[in-house]
Design an enzyme around this catalytic site. Structure first.
Site, short mmCIF file in Angstrom:
data_model
loop_
_atom_site.label_atom_id
_atom_site.label_comp_id
_atom_site.label_asym_id
_atom_site.label_seq_id
_atom_site.Cartn_x
_atom_site.Cartn_y
_atom_site.Cartn_z
N ASP A 85 -4.63 2.34 -4.55
CA ASP A 85 -3.17 2.34 -4.51
C ASP A 85 -2.64 1.07 -3.85
OD1 ASP A 85 -4.15 2.93 -2.03
OD2 ASP A 85 -2.57 4.35 -1.53
N ASP A 115 0.86 -1.19 0.00
CA ASP A 115 0.00 0.00 0.00
C ASP A 115 0.90 1.24 0.00
OD1 ASP A 115 -2.97 0.86 0.45
OD2 ASP A 115 -1.77 2.15 1.75
N LEU A 116 0.60 2.20 -0.90
CA LEU A 116 1.42 3.40 -1.01
C LEU A 116 1.14 4.35 0.16
CD1 LEU A 116 1.24 4.18 -4.86
CD2 LEU A 116 2.76 2.62 -3.61
#
Length: 573
Positions: free
Chosen positions: A491, A448-449
């Site tokens: 994302d 996960d960004l």
């Protein structure tokens, strides 16, 4: 006086014409003559009962008449015929001459060399005689004759054959006879080699492509080539010497089977453009020819019946296939045009050959070889058609595969990044889980960004989308060739790596993925720093099924978020 002068001139003219006719009716052998065609000098006597002997034929020399019909052929009459050729030998014309009857399929030939009304030499020729007994062991029927000057010399020839009486007859010196025989041998060798090469090529194509069209083409080539090999005496000379059945049957068998194979080839090649009744008609024609082949091989029908069948149904494949060829040609398919060219050649060649066999067209080099040239043209064109058809089918198959792959890609790929979507990833994970073992681990990373939402809010969705694309590229470049990378949504990314030998390798790969986000992201005019939080789990250590494994990795990722982000976490179960 003037009347006497005119009468004398008229008498002289008549005498000159008679002398000219007598000279024309005799074969003139002289020092400047190397070979002579005997047909203009031939006179014929029919022997329907087949009972005339040489003495009776000699006694009936006044009953011999000019041959009727075409040049050098007496057609398909079953009756025995006698031929008489008067010969005049001038100075230098004596010596050895070769009498050559250059048509291989004559069964019984008796040659009588007659001097002053008496037989001085009798030779038996024909393919019914043992090959070893032929005076000259070649593909044609030839006998050397010693001809001396002086006296009244004649040739009497008795021909008894059930098939066509094609009687190309020459007297030649040895040198031109050998040269002509060599030229014909080379020509027949070239045709046979071409047929053999085409046969091997078609069989190889059939074995590799498994297209039935090529096996039908192979049958067509085989029987067409075998017809020529038999028709011109090569088979008797080299292949089935003194075997009775091939000598008596192969002309009919090969011609019938070549027509049957042609019908099957046309039906297959024209499949999509022919009405089903025309296709059934072509299969019926092939069936009729196969049945006729069996009947002829078993001596239930004779060669005359075969000739009638070939002159009628032999052209059926081209006629029944014509609508399909026209349909293809109108559609711009070159196969249709090639078919029509082949059929024109086949029709002309077959018509000429039937005319020669039936005694309606004269025998020359070109008419005698017409079917061979026509069949060769057909074989080459049909090979072109087979290749074009195979190429078209291959192209259709390629397009189908491309369309299938495109649809598969659309169904299993993320349109923004080109990575696998959830469906594609689930399929890949299911396959990989089937290979896991304690010495072959599978690592699943959920990524996960960190900080994606502020970038998306500050610079807009276009920059946010570009960030996701660049992040996907960095993930691809950080994994091994067989590893799977997917975008599950937003994302959130996931990476699957299988075939790991120990847990330390899984941690090293995770750290490499984490390092992929250390460098700033250049997004057009904007530059930003975005890190990632990665949670991972191992199969079969942490879980054995896809749902549990993904849940464990997702839990590890959330644990990493709670610990401060930008880190690699594994939650051991």
């Amino acid at each position: 006086m003037s009347r006497l002068h005119r009468a004398f001139r008229l008498f002289a003219s008549i005498a000159l014409l008679c002398a000219s006719w007598v000279a024309h009716a005799q074969a003139m052998l002289g020092a400047d003559v190397q070979q002579i065609d005997l047909w203009p000098q031939v006179r014929v006597l029919a022997d329907p009962a087949g009972t005339l002997g040489a003495e009776q034929a000699l006694a009936a020399r006044d009953r011999f008449d000019v041959p009727r019909g075409a040049y050098s052929t007496l057609g398909m009459d079953k009756e025995v015929v006698w031929l008489r050729v008067p010969i005049v030998v001038s100075g230098g014309g004596e010596g050895t001459w070769v009498l050559d009857l250059d048509y291989a399929l004559l069964n019984h030939i008796d040659v009588y060399s007659v001097l002053n009304g008496k037989v001085v030499r009798h030779a038996k020729l024909g393919d019914a005689q043992p090959f070893a007994t032929r005076p000259l062991q070649g593909r044609s029927h030839a006998v050397p004759l010693e001809i001396a000057a002086g006296g009244v010399r004649e040739l009497f020839i008795r021909v008894d054959t059930p098939g066509a009486k094609i009687l190309t007859m020459r007297l030649s010196r040895l040198a031109p006879f050998n040269a002509r025989a060599l030229r014909e041998q080379l020509l027949q060798g070239a045709f046979a080699c071409l047929g053999f090469v085409l046969l091997l090529y078609s069989l190889a194509q059939w074995l590799s492509l498994r297209e039935h069209l090529y096996i039908k083409y192979a049958l067509l080539v085989f029987f067409s080539a075998m017809f020529s090999v038999h028709f011109f005496g090569i088979g008797e000379m080299y292949l089935w010497t003194d075997i009775d059945w091939p000598q008596r049957h192969l002309a009919g068998v090969t011609s019938l089977m070549a027509a049957a194979a042609t019908a099957l080839f046309v039906e297959d090649a024209m499949a999509g453009d022919l009405h089903r009744w025309l296709r059934r008609g072509l299969r019926a024609v092939a069936g009729i020819h196969v049945i006729a082949t069996i009947a002829y091989g078993a001596d239930l029908i004779d060669i005359r019946t075969v000739a009638i069948l070939m002159s009628t149904t032999g052209l059926a494949p081209s006629l029944l296939g014509l609508p399909g060829a026209l349909a293809k040609a109108r559609r711009g398919d070159s196969i249709g045009a090639w078919f029509m060219v082949a059929w024109v050649g086949y029709f002309v060649a077959s018509a000429v050959m039937v005319g020669v066999v039936r005694g309606r067209i004269g025998v020359t080099f070109w008419t005698l070889h017409s079917f061979q040239f026509g069949a060769t043209l057909d074989m080459l064109i049909f090979m072109r058609i087979a290749v074009l058809r195979s190429s078209a089918r291959h192209l259709v198959a390629q397009r189908a595969v491309l369309e299938r792959d495109t649809l598969h890609s659309l169904a299993h790929s993320d349109p923004l990044t080109g990575l696998l979507n959830r469906r594609g990833f689930d399929d890949a994970l299911a396959v990989a889980l089937g290979r896991v073992a304690h010495e072959r681990l599978l690592a699943l990373y959920v990524i996960d960004l960190d900080g994606f939402k502020p970038v998306n809010d500050q610079f807009g969705h276009d920059v946010g989308d570009e960030l996701l694309r660049v992040a996907a590229q960095r993930l691809r470049s950080s994994v091994r060739g067989g590893d799977a990378v997917a975008r599950l949504g937003g994302d959130e990314f996931v990476v699957m790596a299988d075939g790991l030998s120990n847990q330390e390798l899984a941690r090293e790969l995770g750290l490499k993925l984490l390092d992929a986000f250390r460098a700033p992201f250049a997004l057009g005019k904007h530059t930003c720093n975005v890190s990632a939080t990665i949670g991972y789990a191992l199969a079969p250590v942490d879980a054995n099924d896809a749902g549990s494994l993904l849940k464990a990795a997702d839990a590890a990722m959330y644990a990493g978020k709670q610990e401060g982000k930008d880190r690699l976490v594994r939650v051991k179960t």
